[in-house]
Scaffold this motif. Structure first.
Motif, short mmCIF file in Angstrom:
data_model
loop_
_atom_site.label_atom_id
_atom_site.label_comp_id
_atom_site.label_asym_id
_atom_site.label_seq_id
_atom_site.Cartn_x
_atom_site.Cartn_y
_atom_site.Cartn_z
N ARG A 28 -35.82 4.60 -30.73
CA ARG A 28 -36.84 4.66 -31.77
C ARG A 28 -36.16 4.63 -33.13
O ARG A 28 -35.08 5.17 -33.31
CB ARG A 28 -37.67 5.96 -31.69
CG ARG A 28 -38.29 6.27 -30.34
CD ARG A 28 -39.40 5.31 -29.96
NE ARG A 28 -40.00 5.70 -28.70
CZ ARG A 28 -39.72 5.15 -27.52
NH1 ARG A 28 -38.82 4.18 -27.44
NH2 ARG A 28 -40.34 5.54 -26.43
N ARG A 29 -36.82 4.00 -34.08
CA ARG A 29 -36.35 4.01 -35.48
C ARG A 29 -37.40 4.78 -36.29
O ARG A 29 -38.57 4.37 -36.32
CB ARG A 29 -36.20 2.59 -36.01
CG ARG A 29 -35.73 2.53 -37.46
CD ARG A 29 -35.32 1.13 -37.87
NE ARG A 29 -34.04 0.81 -37.23
CZ ARG A 29 -33.85 -0.25 -36.42
NH1 ARG A 29 -34.84 -1.08 -36.14
NH2 ARG A 29 -32.66 -0.46 -35.89
N ILE A 44 -40.05 16.02 -34.32
CA ILE A 44 -40.21 14.58 -34.59
C ILE A 44 -39.64 13.76 -33.44
O ILE A 44 -40.27 12.80 -32.97
CB ILE A 44 -39.55 14.22 -35.94
CG1 ILE A 44 -40.34 14.87 -37.09
CG2 ILE A 44 -39.43 12.71 -36.11
CD1 ILE A 44 -39.62 14.88 -38.42
N ILE A 45 -38.45 14.12 -32.97
CA ILE A 45 -37.84 13.41 -31.85
C ILE A 45 -38.72 13.50 -30.61
O ILE A 45 -38.93 12.51 -29.90
CB ILE A 45 -36.42 13.93 -31.56
CG1 ILE A 45 -35.49 13.62 -32.73
CG2 ILE A 45 -35.87 13.34 -30.26
CD1 ILE A 45 -34.15 14.34 -32.67
N GLN A 46 -39.25 14.69 -30.34
CA GLN A 46 -40.12 14.88 -29.18
C GLN A 46 -41.30 13.91 -29.23
O GLN A 46 -41.61 13.25 -28.24
CB GLN A 46 -40.62 16.33 -29.11
CG GLN A 46 -39.57 17.33 -28.74
CD GLN A 46 -39.17 17.23 -27.29
OE1 GLN A 46 -39.99 17.38 -26.39
NE2 GLN A 46 -37.90 16.97 -27.04
N GLU A 47 -41.95 13.82 -30.37
CA GLU A 47 -43.11 12.93 -30.51
C GLU A 47 -42.71 11.45 -30.48
O GLU A 47 -43.36 10.64 -29.83
CB GLU A 47 -43.88 13.24 -31.79
CG GLU A 47 -44.52 14.60 -31.83
CD GLU A 47 -45.57 14.84 -30.76
OE1 GLU A 47 -46.06 13.88 -30.12
OE2 GLU A 47 -45.89 16.02 -30.54
N GLY A 50 -41.48 10.59 -26.90
CA GLY A 50 -42.50 10.76 -25.87
C GLY A 50 -42.22 11.92 -24.93
O GLY A 50 -42.83 12.03 -23.87
N TRP A 51 -41.30 12.81 -25.31
CA TRP A 51 -41.05 13.99 -24.51
C TRP A 51 -42.18 14.99 -24.71
O TRP A 51 -42.99 14.85 -25.61
CB TRP A 51 -39.71 14.63 -24.92
CG TRP A 51 -38.49 13.79 -24.73
CD1 TRP A 51 -37.63 13.34 -25.69
CD2 TRP A 51 -37.97 13.27 -23.49
NE1 TRP A 51 -36.62 12.61 -25.13
CE2 TRP A 51 -36.80 12.55 -23.78
CE3 TRP A 51 -38.38 13.35 -22.16
CZ2 TRP A 51 -36.04 11.91 -22.81
CZ3 TRP A 51 -37.62 12.72 -21.19
CH2 TRP A 51 -36.46 12.01 -21.52
N THR A 52 -42.22 16.03 -23.87
CA THR A 52 -43.32 17.00 -23.93
C THR A 52 -42.89 18.37 -24.43
O THR A 52 -43.67 19.32 -24.33
CB THR A 52 -43.98 17.15 -22.55
OG1 THR A 52 -43.01 17.67 -21.64
CG2 THR A 52 -44.54 15.82 -22.05
N ASN A 53 -41.68 18.51 -24.93
CA ASN A 53 -41.18 19.78 -25.46
C ASN A 53 -41.26 20.90 -24.43
O ASN A 53 -41.66 22.02 -24.73
CB ASN A 53 -41.90 20.16 -26.75
CG ASN A 53 -41.13 21.18 -27.56
OD1 ASN A 53 -39.94 21.38 -27.37
ND2 ASN A 53 -41.82 21.83 -28.47
N PRO A 136 -40.10 9.84 -17.54
CA PRO A 136 -40.94 11.01 -17.28
C PRO A 136 -40.12 12.29 -17.27
O PRO A 136 -38.95 12.28 -16.87
CB PRO A 136 -41.52 10.75 -15.89
CG PRO A 136 -41.20 9.35 -15.54
CD PRO A 136 -40.07 8.91 -16.41
N GLU A 137 -40.73 13.38 -17.71
CA GLU A 137 -40.09 14.69 -17.65
C GLU A 137 -39.74 15.02 -16.19
O GLU A 137 -40.46 14.64 -15.27
CB GLU A 137 -41.04 15.78 -18.16
CG GLU A 137 -41.41 15.64 -19.61
CD GLU A 137 -40.40 16.24 -20.57
OE1 GLU A 137 -39.48 16.95 -20.15
OE2 GLU A 137 -40.57 15.98 -21.77
#
Length: 189
Positions: A28-29, A44-47, A50-53, A136-137
């Motif tokens: 991602r950029r 920000i990185i999570q969003e 696409g991670w779910t924190n 996927p997580e």
């Protein structure tokens, strides 16, 4: 001679976040204010990715680890809530690392591509572009993800049906939805 005017204008770091050890790459950029904390950069990185924190994380910058303070675990980590990005990351062409999920060990390289002036009327953080879906997580890290993709793409694979059921019926590893990412980023203040 009049005193020089002190400028306090914030700058914007353009970051390329690349998930390591996967081919083709997932990246991602994004553009973020330089004065955000590492805790906010984590969100920000999570969003953006696409991670779910759902797991622990850490930044590694010039040999120093930053993350959530956890005195019970005696982790030698500096507090990400008080470390500002511009204080620990000097500027363009600087690379640092972010690890998400200490079990699966999703390693990300973060490159500061540019330092820019903020654009008026632009909401930061902002994702400019990216490639491929986030794994996927809890799929087992790089190797588990490769096995997962093999299983869902081969109807004759013994785990084909169970993996599709686990993921909710479908998964497109090439998908990346820029508008959805930016909608999520707008929720971050």
């Amino acid at each position: 001679m009049p005193p020089r005017k002190q400028t306090t204008e914030r700058s914007v770091y353009q970051l390329k976040i690349t998930l390591q050890d996967l081919r083709p790459p997932i990246w991602r950029r994004v553009q973020v204010y330089s004065d955000i904390t590492l805790a906010k950069l984590h969100r920000i990185i999570q969003e953006a990715m696409g991670w779910t924190n759902s797991h622990l994380h850490a930044f590694t910058i010039q040999g120093v680890e930053y993350g959530q303070p956890m005195p019970d675990y005696e982790l030698d980590m500096r507090n990400e809530q008080t470390a500002k990005l511009s204080q620990v990351v000097p500027g363009e062409k600087f690379k640092f690392h972010y690890t998400y999920d200490m079990g699966d060990s999703w390693e990300h390289e973060i490159l500061v591509e540019k330092v820019l002036s903020p654009e008026p009327q632009t909401h930061y953080p902002l994702c400019l572009t990216g490639k491929r879906a986030c794994p996927p997580e809890d799929c087992g890290g790089v190797w588990g993800y490769a096995e997962f993709l093999e299983a869902i793409q081969d109807p004759n694979h013994p785990e084909h049906e169970s993996m599709l059921e686990w993921i909710g019926g479908t998964f497109d590893p090439e998908a990346f939805y820029l508008d959805e990412v930016n909608q999520q980023l707008k929720q971050i203040r």
